[in-house]
Design a protein around this motif. Sequence first.
Motif, PDB file in Angstrom:
ATOM      1  N   GLY A 452      57.713 -97.962 -43.397  1.00 24.13           N
ATOM      2  CA  GLY A 452      58.205 -97.089 -42.323  1.00 24.13           C
ATOM      3  C   GLY A 452      59.617 -97.512 -41.953  1.00 24.13           C
ATOM      4  N   TYR A 453      60.563 -97.090 -42.732  1.00 26.83           N
ATOM      5  CA  TYR A 453      61.927 -97.613 -42.599  1.00 26.83           C
ATOM      6  C   TYR A 453      62.622 -97.124 -41.333  1.00 26.83           C
ATOM      7  N   GLU A 454      62.077 -96.089 -40.677  1.00 26.23           N
ATOM      8  CA  GLU A 454      62.673 -95.592 -39.445  1.00 26.23           C
ATOM      9  C   GLU A 454      61.895 -96.021 -38.200  1.00 26.23           C
ATOM     10  N   ILE A 455      60.875 -96.849 -38.397  1.00 29.61           N
ATOM     11  CA  ILE A 455      60.050 -97.326 -37.281  1.00 29.61           C
ATOM     12  C   ILE A 455      60.626 -98.645 -36.768  1.00 29.61           C
ATOM     13  N   GLY A 456      60.823 -98.736 -35.427  1.00 31.28           N
ATOM     14  CA  GLY A 456      61.408 -99.944 -34.853  1.00 31.28           C
ATOM     15  C   GLY A 456      60.736-100.370 -33.569  1.00 31.28           C
TER      16      GLY A 456
END
Length: 646
Positions: A452-456
């Motif tokens: 999930g590269y856009e999950i922060g």
Amino acid sequence: MRGADLINPALPDELLDDVIRRVGAGPGGGKRDLDACALVCRRWRRLERASRRSARLAASGERADEVLRLVAERFPALADVSVDERLTAAGVVGAVPRSRRPRQAPTSSPFRRRRRLPLASNSVHIAPFPLDQPAGDDGSEHSCLTDVGLTHLSRGCRGLEKLSLIWCSAISSTGLVRIAENCKNLTSLDLQACYIGDPGLIAVGEGCKQLKNLNLRFVEGTTDEGLIGLVKGCGQSLVSLAVATCVWLTDASLRAVGSHCPNLEILSVESDRVQDEGVISISKGCRQLKTLKLQCISAGDEALDSIGLFCSLLESLSLNNFERFTDRSLSSIAKGCKNLTDLVLNDCQLLTDSSLEFVARSCKKLARLKVNGCQNMETAALEHIGRWCPGLLELSLIFCPRIQNSAFLEIGRGCSLLRTLYLVDCSSISDSALCHIAQGCKNLTELSIRRGYEIGDQALISIAENCKSLKELTLQFCERVSDTGMSAIAENCSLHKLNLCGCTLITDSGLTAIARGCPELVYLDISVLRIIGDIALAEIGEGCPMLKEIAFSHCPEVTDVGLNHLVRGCLQVESCQMVYCRQITSAGVATIISGCSRLKKLLVEESKVQETHGFFAAVLTACFVPTLPVGYFVAPYPNANMSRHL
């Protein structure tokens, strides 16, 4: 009077047998009490053995047939037997109460010692070579189970009800014929990956009229003739059937199943040769179906239309790798199968948003939905689920790149009971999607996000504030997650399982927060966290005493010092993975082995095994699997029962 026997003369076998059975049903399973009963005297041992109902055995090893003969002789009341060729000698444990002391195994073969572990009551687990029995008269020793062993079992345990033969490659129809002739009460038969011919299956059909469950996954050596003969004989009693990855399976078999198995409730079929006709025959003839799993590349809309038309009781449906069916057939299924609670769609390339709209509007009981690789499905598909399926409990989206954040607004609004969410390779999903979920699905207990590269951190903060019942969290390769998000989770959620593999921004500070806030943690994966060090392991050792599984491979800053702190606090560790940690030496390997008395699996490089000196070198060398680039070990020091773990 001291030394007098006041029980045996007074109690007949029937009453003493009832006493032993009640002991076996006591608190905690009564295993130790049963073993104690077996050691009282020969009579008690005989009656205790007669109460054993289940056995699990390894089939790979010396004298496997001899073991099965001994088991059948000693435990004639066995009703449930499982034989698995994938297990080694130490994959199962010898726990037969014995009247004499076993001979010591030769020091050159550490695999020949047997381990004693807690077992369920009324069960026995046997290693494949008992040490207290002489070799056979002919001196022969088999490397795996053969028809000879099955013959012994069939003659000694005629009351057998469940038989599982997993990957037993040396058995054939001959052994199965013996089972069919002698075990008339058989209700469950698992032949996964066995090479069984047609005569064996036909004999089972003729001899086992009570057979309810049959597993033929990966079964070779037979043809349609074998399955047709079987269902003709016992099809009326069959409730569950799995025929998967069998190249011989064609429509002829499915026509026979449809004709002779009217009570079938669970069916799994995977075959490239099955056409529409076979699936239609199943639908028309097996109208009691509740669970159906299909992987039939050559079948299309006509086949699936019949499922919706005839299988109104269907509750669970899995459709895999269908290349021809479209929204039309899934619409038919949705209209006809109103009781559907579980739906799995894997790599169904022609499905669009309309498919899930049909399902959502018609199947109001839907509780579990998995969509994998259906790349034509977009945001609207998930919005329909959110609007029409308020009872949804589990949602899994794998490689669905077109689904946007707005879809989760509807899921959050409509699916307040959601407990499990899996998101894998969903590249368009970011923090706002998880915020929608957190605000609406406050009963969430398991969240798994991979790549999930856009999950922060924003998503994790919202989850922590709203989902207080979260117990399992996976954030594999979520590269925007940092210590801030971890601190929020640790403050609000008492996690049991945590996977942070590849979350490269997390430091010792974030793991310190987890260690102090999640004392009930039992599973932790912090692999590929390249900036964590010994402080993190020290904090975990101090704060997580219940930890059983830990992985910290590819952590270059971790040293033997951190390992020492970890093992001093985490005494329950059973599994440890620490591959390619360049500062961990052979001394660290020895620390893990000596400090974790319950250790069952250790993953480490071969070179560090070779560098280890003294006792630990002998242990690890004996247990090492040289064919792998890294080694799996079973090293439960201080017990000297070492064995392979494959």
